[in-house]
Scaffold this motif. Sequence first.
Motif, PDB file in Angstrom:
ATOM      1  N   GLU A  68      -4.409  16.965 -10.464  1.00 12.36           N
ATOM      2  CA  GLU A  68      -3.318  16.153 -11.014  1.00 12.36           C
ATOM      3  C   GLU A  68      -2.824  16.891 -12.248  1.00 12.36           C
ATOM      4  O   GLU A  68      -3.444  17.866 -12.687  1.00 12.36           O
ATOM      5  CB  GLU A  68      -3.821  14.758 -11.395  1.00 12.36           C
ATOM      6  CG  GLU A  68      -4.946  14.784 -12.425  1.00 12.36           C
ATOM      7  CD  GLU A  68      -4.627  14.017 -13.701  1.00 12.36           C
ATOM      8  OE1 GLU A  68      -3.924  13.012 -13.647  1.00 12.36           O
ATOM      9  OE2 GLU A  68      -5.086  14.461 -14.777  1.00 12.36           O
ATOM     10  N   THR A 102      -1.808  15.243 -15.370  1.00 15.93           N
ATOM     11  CA  THR A 102      -1.874  14.582 -16.676  1.00 15.93           C
ATOM     12  C   THR A 102      -2.866  15.241 -17.640  1.00 15.93           C
ATOM     13  O   THR A 102      -2.527  15.501 -18.795  1.00 15.93           O
ATOM     14  CB  THR A 102      -2.205  13.083 -16.495  1.00 15.93           C
ATOM     15  OG1 THR A 102      -1.312  12.566 -15.511  1.00 15.93           O
ATOM     16  CG2 THR A 102      -2.042  12.313 -17.789  1.00 15.93           C
ATOM     17  N   ARG A 142      -6.387  18.506  -3.774  1.00 19.93           N
ATOM     18  CA  ARG A 142      -7.499  17.550  -3.618  1.00 19.93           C
ATOM     19  C   ARG A 142      -8.089  17.725  -2.240  1.00 19.93           C
ATOM     20  O   ARG A 142      -7.366  17.737  -1.238  1.00 19.93           O
ATOM     21  CB  ARG A 142      -7.001  16.098  -3.762  1.00 19.93           C
ATOM     22  CG  ARG A 142      -6.524  15.774  -5.158  1.00 19.93           C
ATOM     23  CD  ARG A 142      -6.123  14.318  -5.301  1.00 19.93           C
ATOM     24  NE  ARG A 142      -5.364  14.136  -6.537  1.00 19.93           N
ATOM     25  CZ  ARG A 142      -4.789  13.005  -6.920  1.00 19.93           C
ATOM     26  NH1 ARG A 142      -4.896  11.931  -6.154  1.00 19.93           N
ATOM     27  NH2 ARG A 142      -4.132  12.943  -8.051  1.00 19.93           N
ATOM     28  N   GLU A 185      -9.196  16.163   0.360  1.00 20.99           N
ATOM     29  CA  GLU A 185      -9.263  14.895   1.078  1.00 20.99           C
ATOM     30  C   GLU A 185      -9.177  15.177   2.560  1.00 20.99           C
ATOM     31  O   GLU A 185      -8.871  16.288   2.973  1.00 20.99           O
ATOM     32  CB  GLU A 185      -8.100  13.998   0.651  1.00 20.99           C
ATOM     33  CG  GLU A 185      -8.151  13.591  -0.810  1.00 20.99           C
ATOM     34  CD  GLU A 185      -7.128  12.515  -1.126  1.00 20.99           C
ATOM     35  OE1 GLU A 185      -7.435  11.348  -0.835  1.00 20.99           O
ATOM     36  OE2 GLU A 185      -6.057  12.841  -1.649  1.00 20.99           O
ATOM     37  N   TYR A 202      -2.552  15.400   2.016  1.00 21.41           N
ATOM     38  CA  TYR A 202      -2.775  16.835   2.197  1.00 21.41           C
ATOM     39  C   TYR A 202      -3.749  17.340   1.140  1.00 21.41           C
ATOM     40  O   TYR A 202      -4.073  16.642   0.188  1.00 21.41           O
ATOM     41  CB  TYR A 202      -1.428  17.566   2.102  1.00 21.41           C
ATOM     42  CG  TYR A 202      -0.395  16.920   2.984  1.00 21.41           C
ATOM     43  CD1 TYR A 202      -0.499  17.021   4.371  1.00 21.41           C
ATOM     44  CD2 TYR A 202       0.626  16.135   2.454  1.00 21.41           C
ATOM     45  CE1 TYR A 202       0.393  16.376   5.209  1.00 21.41           C
ATOM     46  CE2 TYR A 202       1.532  15.482   3.276  1.00 21.41           C
ATOM     47  CZ  TYR A 202       1.410  15.606   4.658  1.00 21.41           C
ATOM     48  OH  TYR A 202       2.285  14.953   5.473  1.00 21.41           O
ATOM     49  N   GLU A 204       5.604  12.386 -18.195  1.00 23.97           N
ATOM     50  CA  GLU A 204       4.751  11.837 -19.251  1.00 23.97           C
ATOM     51  C   GLU A 204       5.572  11.572 -20.512  1.00 23.97           C
ATOM     52  O   GLU A 204       6.349  12.427 -20.940  1.00 23.97           O
ATOM     53  CB  GLU A 204       3.617  12.817 -19.606  1.00 23.97           C
ATOM     54  CG  GLU A 204       2.863  13.422 -18.420  1.00 23.97           C
ATOM     55  CD  GLU A 204       1.928  12.448 -17.689  1.00 23.97           C
ATOM     56  OE1 GLU A 204       1.864  11.261 -18.066  1.00 23.97           O
ATOM     57  OE2 GLU A 204       1.272  12.874 -16.717  1.00 23.97           O
ATOM     58  N   ARG A 229      -6.106   1.739  -9.816  1.00 19.12           N
ATOM     59  CA  ARG A 229      -5.839   3.171  -9.871  1.00 19.12           C
ATOM     60  C   ARG A 229      -7.144   3.972  -9.799  1.00 19.12           C
ATOM     61  O   ARG A 229      -8.210   3.494 -10.142  1.00 19.12           O
ATOM     62  CB  ARG A 229      -5.045   3.568 -11.121  1.00 19.12           C
ATOM     63  CG  ARG A 229      -3.799   2.713 -11.336  1.00 19.12           C
ATOM     64  CD  ARG A 229      -2.551   3.279 -10.713  1.00 19.12           C
ATOM     65  NE  ARG A 229      -2.286   4.634 -11.114  1.00 19.12           N
ATOM     66  CZ  ARG A 229      -2.089   5.642 -10.246  1.00 19.12           C
ATOM     67  NH1 ARG A 229      -2.134   5.422  -8.957  1.00 19.12           N
ATOM     68  NH2 ARG A 229      -1.837   6.847 -10.674  1.00 19.12           N
ATOM     69  N   TYR A 245      -6.707   5.059 -17.673  1.00 17.23           N
ATOM     70  CA  TYR A 245      -5.653   4.062 -17.917  1.00 17.23           C
ATOM     71  C   TYR A 245      -6.097   2.887 -18.785  1.00 17.23           C
ATOM     72  O   TYR A 245      -7.251   2.487 -18.781  1.00 17.23           O
ATOM     73  CB  TYR A 245      -5.149   3.510 -16.583  1.00 17.23           C
ATOM     74  CG  TYR A 245      -4.412   4.538 -15.755  1.00 17.23           C
ATOM     75  CD1 TYR A 245      -3.165   5.005 -16.145  1.00 17.23           C
ATOM     76  CD2 TYR A 245      -4.967   5.035 -14.581  1.00 17.23           C
ATOM     77  CE1 TYR A 245      -2.485   5.940 -15.385  1.00 17.23           C
ATOM     78  CE2 TYR A 245      -4.290   5.976 -13.813  1.00 17.23           C
ATOM     79  CZ  TYR A 245      -3.046   6.420 -14.224  1.00 17.23           C
ATOM     80  OH  TYR A 245      -2.388   7.350 -13.464  1.00 17.23           O
ATOM     81  N   THR A 298       1.696   4.900  -0.727  1.00 15.27           N
ATOM     82  CA  THR A 298       1.960   4.923  -2.164  1.00 15.27           C
ATOM     83  C   THR A 298       2.759   6.179  -2.518  1.00 15.27           C
ATOM     84  O   THR A 298       2.283   7.293  -2.385  1.00 15.27           O
ATOM     85  CB  THR A 298       0.646   4.898  -2.962  1.00 15.27           C
ATOM     86  OG1 THR A 298      -0.127   3.794  -2.512  1.00 15.27           O
ATOM     87  CG2 THR A 298       0.923   4.725  -4.453  1.00 15.27           C
TER      88      THR A 298
HETATM   89  P1  HAM Z   1      -2.277   9.553  -8.342  1.00 10.01           P
HETATM   90  O1  HAM Z   1      -2.057   8.124  -7.967  1.00 10.01           O
HETATM   91  O2  HAM Z   1      -3.617  10.113  -8.139  1.00 10.01           O
HETATM   92  O3  HAM Z   1      -1.868   9.658  -9.878  1.00 10.01           O
HETATM   93  O4  HAM Z   1      -1.230  10.466  -7.589  1.00 10.01           O
HETATM   94  C1  HAM Z   1       0.152  10.229  -7.685  1.00 10.01           C
HETATM   95  C2  HAM Z   1       0.818  10.324  -6.341  1.00 10.01           C
HETATM   96  O5  HAM Z   1       0.517  11.566  -5.703  1.00 10.01           O
HETATM   97  C3  HAM Z   1       0.358   9.298  -5.324  1.00 10.01           C
HETATM   98  O6  HAM Z   1       1.012   8.068  -5.522  1.00 10.01           O
HETATM   99  C4  HAM Z   1       0.778   9.943  -4.015  1.00 10.01           C
HETATM  100  O7  HAM Z   1       2.162   9.717  -3.766  1.00 10.01           O
HETATM  101  C5  HAM Z   1       0.565  11.408  -4.301  1.00 10.01           C
HETATM  102  N1  HAM Z   1      -0.696  11.870  -3.688  1.00 10.01           N
HETATM  103  C6  HAM Z   1      -1.952  11.663  -4.130  1.00 10.01           C
HETATM  104  N2  HAM Z   1      -2.860  12.266  -3.323  1.00 10.01           N
HETATM  105  C7  HAM Z   1      -2.152  12.870  -2.343  1.00 10.01           C
HETATM  106  C8  HAM Z   1      -2.506  13.673  -1.202  1.00 10.01           C
HETATM  107  N3  HAM Z   1      -3.759  13.993  -0.921  1.00 10.01           N
HETATM  108  N4  HAM Z   1      -1.492  14.138  -0.395  1.00 10.01           N
HETATM  109  C9  HAM Z   1      -0.205  13.835  -0.672  1.00 10.01           C
HETATM  110  N5  HAM Z   1       0.174  13.101  -1.743  1.00 10.01           N
HETATM  111  C10 HAM Z   1      -0.769  12.622  -2.568  1.00 10.01           C
HETATM  112  C11 HAM Z   1      -1.963  10.795 -10.618  1.00 10.01           C
HETATM  113  O8  HAM Z   1      -2.126  11.889 -10.148  1.00 10.01           O
HETATM  114  C12 HAM Z   1      -1.723  10.561 -12.103  1.00 10.01           C
HETATM  115  N6  HAM Z   1      -1.870  11.855 -12.781  1.00 10.01           N
HETATM  116  C13 HAM Z   1      -0.349   9.941 -12.343  1.00 10.01           C
HETATM  117  C14 HAM Z   1      -0.054   9.762 -13.791  1.00 10.01           C
HETATM  118  C15 HAM Z   1       0.713  10.561 -14.575  1.00 10.01           C
HETATM  119  N7  HAM Z   1      -0.529   8.796 -14.566  1.00 10.01           N
HETATM  120  C16 HAM Z   1      -0.074   8.974 -15.802  1.00 10.01           C
HETATM  121  N8  HAM Z   1       0.672  10.046 -15.823  1.00 10.01           N
END
Ligand code: HAM
Length: 428
Positions: A87, A89, A117, A119, A126, A135, A262, A267, A284
């Motif tokens: 991620e 952040t 990731r 997964e 993906y 941010e 989350r 958070y 999501t």
């Molecule tokens: P997160 O919910 O882990 O938040 O990821 C944000 C978005 O990334 C998810 O809502 C989804 O759309 C997309 N996503 C997550 N995992 C996958 C995956 N394996 N494949 C495709 N899309 C994916 C964060 O990452 C936090 N850093 C958000 C944040 C920013 N909070 C505060 N600032």
Amino acid sequence: MTQAFQKLAAIRGMNDVLPEAGHRWEAFEALIRDWLHSYGYRNMRPPVLEHTRLFTRGIGEVTDIVEKEMYTFTDALNGDSLTMRPEFTAGMVRATIEHNLLYERPQRVYAMGPVFRHERPQRGRYRQFHQIDVEALGFAGPDVDAEMIVMLARLWRRLGLADIRLELNSLGQPDERAAHRAALIAHLERHRDILDEDGQRRLYSNPLRVLDTKNPAMQEMADSAPRLSDFLGEASRAHLQGVCERLDDAGIAYRMNPRLVRGLDYYNLTVFEWVTDRLGAQGTVCGGGRYDGLIELLGGKPAPAVGFAIGMERLLDLWGQSQAPEPVPECQVYIVHQGEAAQRRAARVAETLRDAGLSVIVHAGSAGFKSQFKRADASGARAAVILGGDELASGSAGVKWLRGDAQQGEAQQQVPLDQLAEVLQSKV
Ligand code: HAM
């Protein structure tokens, strides 16, 4: 003799973006930048690799991401433990602290790019995917929290997306969560016999996540668990109310979802997700929230912050459902030529046309006119420019209109080279 090389495929869950889709990505990214600039956000580009400690500390030891999804390896050259960012952040905050960005004023920043990731891959999930990460650092809210959500609603409108809904929750402050946690653990202990393996394991380490279970046998227990909202103090309630009032002002509908916790530990107060039913199991599209403790946790001077990230693949998928992709020409003008002198001339003519702002492909190599015209046609160009011996001698070029312009004028005309750019610009 060279040994035969066994053909390789891309790594599972890591996708190629091919030229047709590449254009959609570019158009999408341009639109996204425009949208971000319209709210005063500036671009940052933190590196893909960071020290592993940054993520274990920032995201939290007992999270799915840190426990089982990070691409972590030892740098063979110096023994450092490195991780491909799962991620943005944590890296954005690290850079903010390292470069003292909050010294003078708060910052609205964004980054876009791949995150990783490990997964189990499926539609919308993906191992390398892309995020738009946004941010607002140094802002206490609730105004900025609401502004971010309003901003996202604008993006959905701009992309023509319907069927995307907002879920909202408040995670309160650490002491409120601690009181809730104690009550929750007591509740889980009373239902210990129905907890599955994950539930047992997380009972004391991360009881809140136990409620996030998909296990039907645990639903009733999860539904009757003590709610964090009953443990929120006055300031936390006021913050949430401040966000809700501003969403009401903007006419944005939301659903309060007390189960929205989350998957990252940083958070507090506001958390939200935008969800759709149009993407199958991975619905999501965007998630985010406030993280007032993270800057200090990572060694910076305490400062509040809020942010979100959009999954680009998911949003592109959704966008594609509302908008059929248009075929995009490779260039506006395709130059065909005959003979080496004409080919060299073509390269120079193409440069002058590009000076005039046109996009131009010069046929590479030599071939008969017929096959060159075939390529010109396949390129999607509006016009073919023809340079042969006759044209060179007369200082002119042939122009052949390729896309239904013939009716408006002649299908082919001779144009003096010094007027070529002008004639082409008038029609492409
Ligand atoms: P997160 O919910 O882990 O938040 O990821 C944000 C978005 O990334 C998810 O809502 C989804 O759309 C997309 N996503 C997550 N995992 C996958 C995956 N394996 N494949 C495709 N899309 C994916 C964060 O990452 C936090 N850093 C958000 C944040 C920013 N909070 C505060 N600032």
